[in-house]
Design a protein around this motif. Structure first.
Motif, mmCIF file in Angstrom:
data_model
loop_
_atom_site.group_PDB
_atom_site.id
_atom_site.type_symbol
_atom_site.label_atom_id
_atom_site.label_comp_id
_atom_site.label_asym_id
_atom_site.label_seq_id
_atom_site.Cartn_x
_atom_site.Cartn_y
_atom_site.Cartn_z
ATOM 1 N N SER A 58 -5.493 -7.743 -24.238
ATOM 2 C CA SER A 58 -4.787 -6.803 -25.110
ATOM 3 C C SER A 58 -5.510 -5.476 -25.233
ATOM 4 C CB SER A 58 -4.604 -7.422 -26.500
ATOM 5 O OG SER A 58 -5.870 -7.766 -27.062
ATOM 6 N N ASP A 59 -6.830 -5.469 -24.988
ATOM 7 C CA ASP A 59 -7.593 -4.233 -25.129
ATOM 8 C C ASP A 59 -7.732 -3.472 -23.824
ATOM 9 O OD1 ASP A 59 -9.177 -6.112 -23.896
ATOM 10 O OD2 ASP A 59 -11.042 -5.462 -24.861
ATOM 11 N N ALA A 60 -6.991 -3.878 -22.791
ATOM 12 C CA ALA A 60 -7.120 -3.236 -21.483
ATOM 13 C C ALA A 60 -6.322 -1.936 -21.384
ATOM 14 C CB ALA A 60 -6.677 -4.193 -20.381
ATOM 15 N N GLY A 61 -5.421 -1.699 -22.358
ATOM 16 C CA GLY A 61 -4.630 -0.471 -22.342
ATOM 17 C C GLY A 61 -3.679 -0.381 -21.166
ATOM 18 N N ILE A 62 -3.127 -1.511 -20.750
ATOM 19 C CA ILE A 62 -2.248 -1.540 -19.575
ATOM 20 C C ILE A 62 -0.839 -1.122 -19.969
ATOM 21 C CG2 ILE A 62 -1.191 -3.048 -17.853
ATOM 22 C CD1 ILE A 62 -3.783 -4.663 -17.865
ATOM 23 N N SER A 63 -0.311 -0.130 -19.278
ATOM 24 C CA SER A 63 1.041 0.359 -19.542
ATOM 25 C C SER A 63 2.043 -0.399 -18.672
ATOM 26 C CB SER A 63 1.117 1.863 -19.227
ATOM 27 O OG SER A 63 2.458 2.313 -19.314
ATOM 28 N N SER A 64 3.063 -0.946 -19.313
ATOM 29 C CA SER A 64 4.094 -1.685 -18.576
ATOM 30 C C SER A 64 5.471 -1.093 -18.839
ATOM 31 C CB SER A 64 4.069 -3.164 -18.982
ATOM 32 O OG SER A 64 4.273 -3.296 -20.386
ATOM 33 N N GLY A 65 5.507 0.180 -19.240
ATOM 34 C CA GLY A 65 6.783 0.807 -19.604
ATOM 35 C C GLY A 65 7.788 0.819 -18.476
ATOM 36 N N SER A 66 7.351 1.202 -17.276
ATOM 37 C CA SER A 66 8.270 1.270 -16.143
ATOM 38 C C SER A 66 8.800 -0.115 -15.790
ATOM 39 C CB SER A 66 7.564 1.889 -14.939
ATOM 40 O OG SER A 66 8.423 1.934 -13.821
ATOM 41 N N ASP A 85 11.970 -1.868 -6.839
ATOM 42 C CA ASP A 85 11.011 -0.988 -7.519
ATOM 43 C C ASP A 85 9.954 -1.799 -8.266
ATOM 44 O OD1 ASP A 85 12.271 1.310 -6.645
ATOM 45 O OD2 ASP A 85 13.556 1.462 -8.413
ATOM 46 N N ILE A 86 10.386 -2.934 -8.839
ATOM 47 C CA ILE A 86 9.438 -3.792 -9.560
ATOM 48 C C ILE A 86 8.382 -4.330 -8.605
ATOM 49 C CG2 ILE A 86 9.226 -6.032 -10.716
ATOM 50 C CD1 ILE A 86 11.906 -5.437 -12.092
ATOM 51 N N VAL A 87 8.839 -4.757 -7.413
ATOM 52 C CA VAL A 87 7.912 -5.327 -6.431
ATOM 53 C C VAL A 87 7.016 -4.253 -5.826
ATOM 54 C CG1 VAL A 87 7.764 -6.482 -4.186
ATOM 55 C CG2 VAL A 87 9.383 -7.292 -5.899
ATOM 56 N N ARG A 88 7.608 -3.124 -5.484
ATOM 57 C CA ARG A 88 6.852 -2.082 -4.776
ATOM 58 C C ARG A 88 5.938 -1.267 -5.692
ATOM 59 N NH1 ARG A 88 11.354 0.687 -0.730
ATOM 60 N NH2 ARG A 88 11.424 -1.007 0.826
ATOM 61 N N SER A 89 6.382 -1.025 -6.918
ATOM 62 C CA SER A 89 5.651 -0.087 -7.777
ATOM 63 C C SER A 89 5.149 -0.692 -9.078
ATOM 64 C CB SER A 89 6.548 1.123 -8.101
ATOM 65 O OG SER A 89 7.020 1.739 -6.928
ATOM 66 N N ASP A 90 6.039 -1.357 -9.816
ATOM 67 C CA ASP A 90 5.691 -1.753 -11.183
ATOM 68 C C ASP A 90 4.590 -2.809 -11.245
ATOM 69 O OD1 ASP A 90 7.645 0.009 -11.866
ATOM 70 O OD2 ASP A 90 9.152 -1.501 -12.342
ATOM 71 N N ILE A 91 4.782 -3.922 -10.534
ATOM 72 C CA ILE A 91 3.778 -4.988 -10.555
ATOM 73 C C ILE A 91 2.453 -4.500 -9.952
ATOM 74 C CG2 ILE A 91 3.167 -7.272 -9.695
ATOM 75 C CD1 ILE A 91 5.151 -7.393 -11.955
ATOM 76 N N PRO A 92 2.474 -3.848 -8.778
ATOM 77 C CA PRO A 92 1.208 -3.307 -8.251
ATOM 78 C C PRO A 92 0.544 -2.334 -9.225
ATOM 79 C CG PRO A 92 2.845 -3.333 -6.521
ATOM 80 C CD PRO A 92 3.562 -3.664 -7.792
ATOM 81 N N GLY A 93 1.357 -1.552 -9.941
ATOM 82 C CA GLY A 93 0.788 -0.611 -10.903
ATOM 83 C C GLY A 93 0.085 -1.309 -12.048
ATOM 84 N N VAL A 94 0.714 -2.368 -12.557
ATOM 85 C CA VAL A 94 0.090 -3.144 -13.641
ATOM 86 C C VAL A 94 -1.206 -3.788 -13.157
ATOM 87 C CG1 VAL A 94 0.353 -5.238 -15.028
ATOM 88 C CG2 VAL A 94 2.206 -3.574 -14.931
ATOM 89 N N LEU A 95 -1.179 -4.375 -11.962
ATOM 90 C CA LEU A 95 -2.372 -5.034 -11.427
ATOM 91 C C LEU A 95 -3.481 -4.028 -11.122
ATOM 92 C CD1 LEU A 95 -0.730 -7.682 -9.076
ATOM 93 C CD2 LEU A 95 -1.581 -7.972 -11.402
ATOM 94 N N LYS A 96 -3.105 -2.838 -10.695
ATOM 95 C CA LYS A 96 -4.108 -1.798 -10.431
ATOM 96 C C LYS A 96 -4.804 -1.390 -11.731
ATOM 97 C CE LYS A 96 -4.713 2.671 -8.158
ATOM 98 N NZ LYS A 96 -4.017 3.772 -7.431
ATOM 99 N N GLN A 97 -4.025 -1.274 -12.804
ATOM 100 C CA GLN A 97 -4.619 -0.966 -14.110
ATOM 101 C C GLN A 97 -5.559 -2.070 -14.557
ATOM 102 O OE1 GLN A 97 -1.751 0.764 -17.142
ATOM 103 N NE2 GLN A 97 -0.310 0.215 -15.531
ATOM 104 N N PHE A 98 -5.140 -3.324 -14.316
ATOM 105 C CA PHE A 98 -6.007 -4.443 -14.693
ATOM 106 C C PHE A 98 -7.302 -4.427 -13.882
ATOM 107 C CE2 PHE A 98 -7.551 -8.725 -13.718
ATOM 108 C CZ PHE A 98 -7.904 -9.136 -14.992
ATOM 109 N N ASP A 99 -7.188 -4.176 -12.574
ATOM 110 C CA ASP A 99 -8.383 -4.121 -11.722
ATOM 111 C C ASP A 99 -9.354 -3.049 -12.205
ATOM 112 O OD1 ASP A 99 -7.503 -6.171 -10.123
ATOM 113 O OD2 ASP A 99 -6.669 -4.868 -8.568
ATOM 114 N N LYS A 100 -8.801 -1.908 -12.603
ATOM 115 C CA LYS A 100 -9.644 -0.816 -13.090
ATOM 116 C C LYS A 100 -10.352 -1.225 -14.382
ATOM 117 C CE LYS A 100 -9.503 4.096 -14.279
ATOM 118 N NZ LYS A 100 -8.631 5.303 -14.409
#
Length: 236
Positions: free
Chosen positions: A50-58, A84-99
């Motif tokens: 919860s403290d990772a600040g991950i944005s899941s708006g898209s 779009d979910i497969v190409r951008s949204d999920i990878p974006g969330v996982l990239k934020q988590f990795d960071k």
């Protein structure tokens, strides 16, 4: 992906045939798949810190759009959203988590980056052989230790009673590092440097973790020490 393919098939068959008796059943199936997708996404997001600040708006926006259009019996208007979910949204969330995860790690980022090609290609011997010279060079540069010494002498110069980390680390902790790295040199560094042996992956993992975590900790301690001295100068 399953929902995206199902939507594409429905839209394609809908365009080729205006009269379809099974249209209602297919739409209901699409709505169920969309609900399953939303449930899976909710499960994924709830597992993230919860403290990772991950944005899941898209991601949530696309899910909402899919639900809305399917309720309106207009699947053609949301056919691209699963893509779009497969190409951008999920990878974006996982990239934020990795960071976020990388920022929480106690490992040394430079060492990890330099060893990763060896580890990913299964060259564990090479990873260990590369790690020790990096450790030595970093310690020599950090504390101005003579580059002519190595092995146990280097360990004593770093962690001994009069070593470079005396005053940085509490005595008990410093002694622990002293004994630990004497053992690591004897059990890990020396055998691989002089013999062609197949290392145990678990032992390699533990050794690299200890080297990396130690580098990160010493870097943090020396940085804090420099900052403390600068603050003292500023107040004097």
């Amino acid at each position: 992906m399953a929902l995206g393919l199902a939507l594409s098939r429905y839209v394609a068959s809908e365009r080729s045939s205006s009269a379809r008796e099974d249209s209602g059943q297919e739409l209901e199936s699409l709505r169920n798949q969309a609900a399953d997708l939303r449930q899976a996404v909710d499960k994924l997001l709830s597992a993230l810190p919860s403290d990772a600040g991950i944005s899941s708006g898209s991601l949530r926006s696309h899910l909402g759009w899919i639900s809305r259009r399917l309720k309106e019996n207009a699947p053609s208007l949301c056919a691209h959203d699963p893509i779009d979910i497969v190409r951008s949204d999920i990878p974006g969330v996982l990239k934020q988590f990795d960071k976020w995860y990388a920022s929480q790690s106690a490992l040394d980022k430079d060492l990890s980056a330099r060893l990763m090609p060896f580890i990913e290609s299964g060259q564990l011997n090479a990873a260990v052989r590369e790690a020790w010279p990096i450790f030595k060079t970093r310690m020599v540069d950090q504390f101005g230790i003579s580059g002519a010494i190595d092995g146990h002498k280097l360990v004593v110069a770093i962690f001994g009673p009069d070593g470079a980390t005396a005053g940085l680390l509490p005595d008990k902790e410093r002694e622990g590092y002293l004994n630990l790295f004497k053992g690591l040199y004897a059990l890990s560094r020396n055998p691989l440097s002089h013999n062609d042996i197949r290392p145990n992956p678990a032992e390699v993992d533990a050794t690299l973790f200890l080297i990396s975590a130690t580098l990160a900790k010493i870097e943090q301690l020396t940085t804090e020490g420099r900052q403390g001295k600068e603050r003292l100068k500023g107040t004097s």
